[in-house]
Enzyme design. Structure first.
Site, PDB file in Angstrom:
ATOM      1  N   TYR A 192       0.838  -1.211   0.000  1.00 47.60           N
ATOM      2  CA  TYR A 192       0.000   0.000   0.000  1.00 47.60           C
ATOM      3  C   TYR A 192       0.865   1.249   0.000  1.00 47.60           C
ATOM      4  CZ  TYR A 192      -3.089   3.606   1.912  1.00 47.60           C
ATOM      5  OH  TYR A 192      -3.785   4.777   2.132  1.00 47.60           O
ATOM      6  N   ALA A 193       1.858   1.296   0.884  1.00 44.12           N
ATOM      7  CA  ALA A 193       2.695   2.479   1.007  1.00 44.12           C
ATOM      8  C   ALA A 193       3.473   2.747  -0.273  1.00 44.12           C
ATOM      9  CB  ALA A 193       3.643   2.334   2.192  1.00 44.12           C
ATOM     10  N   ALA A 194       3.945   1.689  -0.924  1.00 45.18           N
ATOM     11  CA  ALA A 194       4.677   1.862  -2.172  1.00 45.18           C
ATOM     12  C   ALA A 194       3.792   2.504  -3.233  1.00 45.18           C
ATOM     13  CB  ALA A 194       5.214   0.523  -2.665  1.00 45.18           C
ATOM     14  N   SER A 195       2.544   2.081  -3.290  1.00 47.11           N
ATOM     15  CA  SER A 195       1.640   2.669  -4.283  1.00 47.11           C
ATOM     16  C   SER A 195       1.327   4.120  -3.950  1.00 47.11           C
ATOM     17  CB  SER A 195       0.349   1.844  -4.391  1.00 47.11           C
ATOM     18  OG  SER A 195      -0.445   1.957  -3.223  1.00 47.11           O
ATOM     19  N   LYS A 196       1.161   4.426  -2.677  1.00 45.98           N
ATOM     20  CA  LYS A 196       0.879   5.811  -2.292  1.00 45.98           C
ATOM     21  C   LYS A 196       2.110   6.703  -2.449  1.00 45.98           C
ATOM     22  CE  LYS A 196      -3.525   5.815  -1.262  1.00 45.98           C
ATOM     23  NZ  LYS A 196      -4.488   6.640  -2.027  1.00 45.98           N
ATOM     24  N   THR A 209     -13.241   6.120   9.150  1.00 44.51           N
ATOM     25  CA  THR A 209     -14.371   5.553   8.413  1.00 44.51           C
ATOM     26  C   THR A 209     -14.866   4.303   9.139  1.00 44.51           C
ATOM     27  OG1 THR A 209     -13.015   4.077   7.051  1.00 44.51           O
ATOM     28  CG2 THR A 209     -13.351   6.340   6.247  1.00 44.51           C
TER      29      THR A 209
END
Length: 222
Positions: free
Chosen positions: A140-144, A175
């Site tokens: 996730y962090a890599a994509s962000k 959320t």
């Protein structure tokens, strides 16, 4: 000043908050999303659009531009999240995170460039988690981090055209899904979608005319 704004992925929790804020400020909106519009949505809804499909997005943006009489700004809300370790997770999920978070923002931005005027704006949704990455957050962090790289590179590219590109970097959005997934978490610095939406609206507006290539970290004091 009323703007004509596309909200890409506007029918999720954050997207709905963005739409509500933009409606309060009397902007015109077109939402492009795979999901159906919620009951009572008052803007233009283009449903069933895969934001990772460039041809579909280009066509949808042309339709939105015609319906609104142009496009002044775009906010790229679409994205996804997962948590798994590098060793035990699936390598395919790295592709999934790239597709949901980076590819969608890049395609949306490219499609918008056919319509955005000088003075236009793009706002991406990144994540504070892209820095100081913890166990399970790497895909996730890599994509962000890719979203932030897109933001900075595109901002420099579009500077001569007078088009601004910025990003918001929330810690964790408050959320129902996040509260369910992290029942024991300290929510003191989680960001309410409504609060994030107000920052996004500011970055879309002419009031932020001197800001480009910036990632604004969103975090509430615990």
């Amino acid at each position: 000043m009323a703007l004509k704004i596309i909200v890409a992925g506007g029918f999720g929790v954050l997207g709905r908050a963005v739409c509500a804020t933009l409606a309060e400020e009397r902007h015109s909106m077109a939402v492009i999303d795979m999901a159906a519009a919620p009951e009572g949505f008052g803007g233009i809804a283009l449903e069933g659009i895969d934001l990772a499909d460039e041809a579909a997005v280009i066509s949808a943006y042309a339709t939105a531009a015609q319906a609104m009489g142009g496009i002044d700004a775009v906010v790229n809300v679409a994205g996804g999240f997962l948590s798994e370790t590098v060793a035990d997770g699936s390598i395919d999920n790295w592709d999934r995170m790239y597709r949901m978070n980076v590819r969608t923002a890049a395609i949306s931005s490219r499609a918008a460039l056919q319509h955005l005027p000088s003075g236009g704006a793009i706002v991406n949704v990144g994540a504070a988690a892209a820095a100081n990455v913890l166990t399970g957050m790497a895909p996730y962090a890599a994509s962000k981090a890719g979203v932030m790289a897109l933001t900075e590179g595109l901002a420099d590219e579009l500077r001569p055209r007078g088009i601004r590109v910025n990003a918001v970097l929330p810690t964790i959005l408050d959320t129902p899904a996040n509260r369910k997934d992290m029942p024991d978490a300290d929510t003191g610095n989680w960001v309410r979608p409504e609060a994030a939406a107000k920052v996004i609206a500011f970055l879309l507006s002419p009031q932020s005319a001197c800001i480009t290539g910036v990632g604004v970290k969103l975090s509430l004091a615990g």
